[in-house]
Enzyme design. Sequence first.
Site, PDB file in Angstrom:
ATOM      1  N   ASP A  34       0.808  -1.268   0.020  1.00  0.00           N
ATOM      2  CA  ASP A  34      -0.003   0.073   0.054  1.00  0.00           C
ATOM      3  C   ASP A  34       0.849   1.262   0.095  1.00  0.00           C
ATOM      4  OD1 ASP A  34      -3.405  -0.023   1.065  1.00  0.00           O
ATOM      5  OD2 ASP A  34      -2.114   1.999   0.899  1.00  0.00           O
ATOM      6  N   ARG A  39      -0.984   3.024   7.411  1.00  0.00           N
ATOM      7  CA  ARG A  39      -1.737   1.658   7.279  1.00  0.00           C
ATOM      8  C   ARG A  39      -0.559   0.462   7.308  1.00  0.00           C
ATOM      9  NH1 ARG A  39      -7.201   1.580   3.427  1.00  0.00           N
ATOM     10  NH2 ARG A  39      -8.485   1.602   5.154  1.00  0.00           N
ATOM     11  N   ASN A  91      -9.131   1.140  -3.704  1.00  0.00           N
ATOM     12  CA  ASN A  91     -10.225   1.728  -3.717  1.00  0.00           C
ATOM     13  C   ASN A  91     -10.870   2.276  -5.123  1.00  0.00           C
ATOM     14  OD1 ASN A  91      -8.129   3.024  -2.851  1.00  0.00           O
ATOM     15  ND2 ASN A  91      -9.258   4.759  -1.942  1.00  0.00           N
ATOM     16  N   THR A  92     -12.255   2.191  -5.200  1.00  0.00           N
ATOM     17  CA  THR A  92     -12.882   2.759  -6.446  1.00  0.00           C
ATOM     18  C   THR A  92     -14.001   3.522  -5.870  1.00  0.00           C
ATOM     19  OG1 THR A  92     -14.096   0.669  -6.765  1.00  0.00           O
ATOM     20  CG2 THR A  92     -12.130   0.908  -8.069  1.00  0.00           C
ATOM     21  N   CYS A 271     -19.891  -0.452  -0.400  1.00  0.00           N
ATOM     22  CA  CYS A 271     -20.250  -0.831  -1.684  1.00  0.00           C
ATOM     23  C   CYS A 271     -21.568  -0.602  -2.205  1.00  0.00           C
ATOM     24  CB  CYS A 271     -19.980  -2.526  -1.337  1.00  0.00           C
ATOM     25  SG  CYS A 271     -18.452  -3.132  -1.512  1.00  0.00           S
TER      26      CYS A 271
HETATM   27  C1  UDX Z   1     -21.954  -5.607   1.158  1.00  0.00           C
HETATM   28  C2  UDX Z   1     -22.274  -7.028   0.699  1.00  0.00           C
HETATM   29  O1  UDX Z   1     -22.976  -8.082   1.860  1.00  0.00           O
HETATM   30  C3  UDX Z   1     -20.965  -7.946   0.423  1.00  0.00           C
HETATM   31  O2  UDX Z   1     -21.161  -9.141  -0.183  1.00  0.00           O
HETATM   32  C4  UDX Z   1     -20.182  -7.237  -0.429  1.00  0.00           C
HETATM   33  O3  UDX Z   1     -19.084  -8.004  -0.582  1.00  0.00           O
HETATM   34  C5  UDX Z   1     -19.793  -5.614  -0.055  1.00  0.00           C
HETATM   35  O4  UDX Z   1     -21.161  -5.074   0.410  1.00  0.00           O
HETATM   36  P1  UDX Z   1     -21.039  -4.754   3.549  1.00  0.00           P
HETATM   37  O5  UDX Z   1     -21.295  -3.559   3.136  1.00  0.00           O
HETATM   38  O6  UDX Z   1     -19.654  -5.003   4.313  1.00  0.00           O
HETATM   39  O7  UDX Z   1     -21.189  -5.933   2.540  1.00  0.00           O
HETATM   40  O8  UDX Z   1     -22.073  -5.238   4.876  1.00  0.00           O
HETATM   41  P2  UDX Z   1     -23.709  -5.773   4.864  1.00  0.00           P
HETATM   42  O9  UDX Z   1     -23.625  -6.829   5.827  1.00  0.00           O
HETATM   43  O10 UDX Z   1     -23.999  -6.071   3.535  1.00  0.00           O
HETATM   44  O11 UDX Z   1     -24.465  -4.440   5.370  1.00  0.00           O
HETATM   45  C6  UDX Z   1     -24.638  -3.245   4.533  1.00  0.00           C
HETATM   46  C7  UDX Z   1     -25.676  -2.363   5.058  1.00  0.00           C
HETATM   47  O12 UDX Z   1     -27.077  -2.845   5.108  1.00  0.00           O
HETATM   48  C8  UDX Z   1     -25.464  -2.067   6.668  1.00  0.00           C
HETATM   49  O13 UDX Z   1     -25.492  -0.437   6.790  1.00  0.00           O
HETATM   50  C9  UDX Z   1     -26.303  -2.804   7.242  1.00  0.00           C
HETATM   51  O14 UDX Z   1     -26.559  -2.421   8.611  1.00  0.00           O
HETATM   52  C10 UDX Z   1     -27.618  -2.616   6.358  1.00  0.00           C
HETATM   53  N1  UDX Z   1     -28.678  -3.955   6.383  1.00  0.00           N
HETATM   54  C11 UDX Z   1     -28.032  -5.103   6.276  1.00  0.00           C
HETATM   55  C12 UDX Z   1     -29.909  -3.624   6.917  1.00  0.00           C
HETATM   56  O15 UDX Z   1     -30.070  -2.310   7.213  1.00  0.00           O
HETATM   57  N2  UDX Z   1     -30.679  -4.709   6.954  1.00  0.00           N
HETATM   58  C13 UDX Z   1     -30.532  -5.907   6.764  1.00  0.00           C
HETATM   59  O16 UDX Z   1     -31.307  -7.046   7.037  1.00  0.00           O
HETATM   60  C14 UDX Z   1     -28.772  -6.285   6.424  1.00  0.00           C
HETATM   61  P1  ADP Z   2     -11.501  -1.881   0.431  1.00  0.00           P
HETATM   62  O1  ADP Z   2     -12.641  -1.269   1.338  1.00  0.00           O
HETATM   63  O2  ADP Z   2     -11.920  -1.825  -1.051  1.00  0.00           O
HETATM   64  O3  ADP Z   2     -10.238  -2.567   0.626  1.00  0.00           O
HETATM   65  P2  ADP Z   2      -9.860   0.485   1.128  1.00  0.00           P
HETATM   66  O4  ADP Z   2     -10.059   1.970   0.726  1.00  0.00           O
HETATM   67  O5  ADP Z   2     -10.289   0.188   2.558  1.00  0.00           O
HETATM   68  O6  ADP Z   2     -10.900  -0.211   0.231  1.00  0.00           O
HETATM   69  O7  ADP Z   2      -8.513  -0.028   0.604  1.00  0.00           O
HETATM   70  C1  ADP Z   2      -7.964   0.371  -0.599  1.00  0.00           C
HETATM   71  C2  ADP Z   2      -6.398   0.714  -0.362  1.00  0.00           C
HETATM   72  O8  ADP Z   2      -5.740   0.974  -1.715  1.00  0.00           O
HETATM   73  C3  ADP Z   2      -6.046   1.886   0.507  1.00  0.00           C
HETATM   74  O9  ADP Z   2      -5.456   1.459   1.597  1.00  0.00           O
HETATM   75  C4  ADP Z   2      -4.988   3.040  -0.361  1.00  0.00           C
HETATM   76  O10 ADP Z   2      -4.125   3.371   0.028  1.00  0.00           O
HETATM   77  C5  ADP Z   2      -4.464   1.708  -1.510  1.00  0.00           C
HETATM   78  N1  ADP Z   2      -4.155   2.383  -2.784  1.00  0.00           N
HETATM   79  C6  ADP Z   2      -4.910   3.059  -3.535  1.00  0.00           C
HETATM   80  N2  ADP Z   2      -4.194   2.926  -4.805  1.00  0.00           N
HETATM   81  C7  ADP Z   2      -2.892   2.489  -4.607  1.00  0.00           C
HETATM   82  C8  ADP Z   2      -1.720   2.342  -5.529  1.00  0.00           C
HETATM   83  N3  ADP Z   2      -1.792   2.802  -6.688  1.00  0.00           N
HETATM   84  N4  ADP Z   2      -0.733   1.519  -4.733  1.00  0.00           N
HETATM   85  C9  ADP Z   2      -0.898   1.180  -3.633  1.00  0.00           C
HETATM   86  N5  ADP Z   2      -1.901   1.288  -2.899  1.00  0.00           N
HETATM   87  C10 ADP Z   2      -3.076   1.892  -3.333  1.00  0.00           C
END
Ligand code: UDX
Ligand code: ADP
Length: 463
Positions: A34, A39, A91-92, A271
């Site tokens: 990274d 981090r 990250n995207t 996400c």
């Molecule tokens: C999500 C997807 O589940 C996962 O497959 C993907 O890879 C990344 O996005 P995440 O965002 O980590 O995962 O958590 P998730 O458990 O999905 O919860 C997302 C949001 O929905 C949270 O704010 C949670 O509180 C809310 N949620 C979830 C509800 O409000 N009700 C539910 O029944 C489930």
């Molecule tokens: P995710 O939840 O998808 O893992 P994060 O934002 O937590 O996303 O992590 C993405 C990481 O990628 C960050 O720690 C950021 O510093 C790192 N990163 C972004 N661009 C580069 C790069 N060109 N080379 C190395 N690390 C990178």
Amino acid sequence: MVQTICCIGAGYVGGPSMAVMADRCPGLDITVVDLDQQRIAAWNNLGRGSLPVYEPGLEAVLSRVAGRNLRFSTDVAGAIRKADMVFLSVNTPTKRNGHGAGQAADLTYIEKAARQVADEARGSTIVVERSTLPVRTADVLHRIFANAPGARFEVLSNPEFMAEGTAISDLECPDRVLLGGNCESSLDDLQSIYAQWVSPERIIRTNLWSSELAKLTANAFLAQRISSINSIAAVCEQTGADVDQVRQAIGSDSRLGHHFLKPGPGFGGSCFRKDLLNLIYLADHYGLTPVADYWRSVVEMNDWAQQRLARMIVRQLFGTLRDKTIAILGFAFKADTNDTRESPAIAICTELLREGAHLAIHDPCVSEQAVQQALAERQAGSPQAGAGQGSFQVQHRIEAVFDDADAVVLLTDWAEYGELDWSRLAPRMRRPGWVFDTRRGTDLAAARACGLETWAIGSGEQF
Ligand code: UDX
Ligand code: ADP
């Protein structure tokens, strides 16, 4: 055969997923890199401080693999040079400026990482997309690699489906592993890694574009269920129905199932919103306006779910929050994570601050700095920036947030909020005192027995 892996990006996905891979594949040598030195230092601080990611079970896995076949480093170039396979886990975020701002994904980080891979890789290298990406990102990667002098590249898509808070069990026992690509031998190489701990019937192979689209679709469908149940929760409150009874009844239909039907303050996390916006952008791009509008409504319902809670709290507290203290229980977007990205707490707290409230915020895992940053960013980006007269304080001791509070708002489903001793906490509050439970996560009967007024999401029988 793949022996050496480099993962670019040591975030919520890169760190835990490579830890589990190293644990299950002792023959692999994995380096997670990274650009963020702090981090990497935190990842290397195992046992001596807090890891950058709070995830139940993560420390135990790391203690087996750190220094054995898993390393964390800032030497991005060095790790790429040694690797047979490079995972892109950067990250995207959603674009903030320019064409597609607010919807399209910002590919700056993925492009930079890919260019570095193109410059540094030697020999034959398999590049694996791990971040959630807009469909056809692999095209961008192919074009970057086509101009690379020193190596031959194959691009695969292997989206990660783990959820925060349950990352380790999701990674150790995934419902499925999705491998997308057009080169059978590279897919075989990647499959042979997962095959060391995932049974073959759970490994799905598709073409590149199906894999990329499947990840967006999975998140869009999950988010849609939450917007659906939150819309019904509001109807329950008006009609005297109870959303828990409704969800039990509909969840018993095997075609619907019980998962992802819990009402709450709206979905957060890195996400759902981003992937819905990606899908909307894609549909608009192809002129599929009704498709875009359909998914747009899922995002709009989520924004509304947050706004309506803030408005309801103001209404119940006689229309003004000036000189009132509101205890906020939970700031993370869900339980068992320290992540605040897109947390509903941000929008709700911002609204309450705008109404002049003093907020006393508690979260078992989110740092004070993270709360400050999240609220400052939101206020800076809002058209009414500066309008808020309120203030906030982060408290580490949970008792402290109850002191002189006019209301308690439960926003995150941390288990400890289900065990609050209301007989001890309620006397610390001012009267009339309210509890607003947006997760159905605490014992409201006990709070009522202590003389507090209560409100629960989706309950038509308010007391
Ligand atoms: C999500 C997807 O589940 C996962 O497959 C993907 O890879 C990344 O996005 P995440 O965002 O980590 O995962 O958590 P998730 O458990 O999905 O919860 C997302 C949001 O929905 C949270 O704010 C949670 O509180 C809310 N949620 C979830 C509800 O409000 N009700 C539910 O029944 C489930
Ligand atoms: P995710 O939840 O998808 O893992 P994060 O934002 O937590 O996303 O992590 C993405 C990481 O990628 C960050 O720690 C950021 O510093 C790192 N990163 C972004 N661009 C580069 C790069 N060109 N080379 C190395 N690390 C990178």
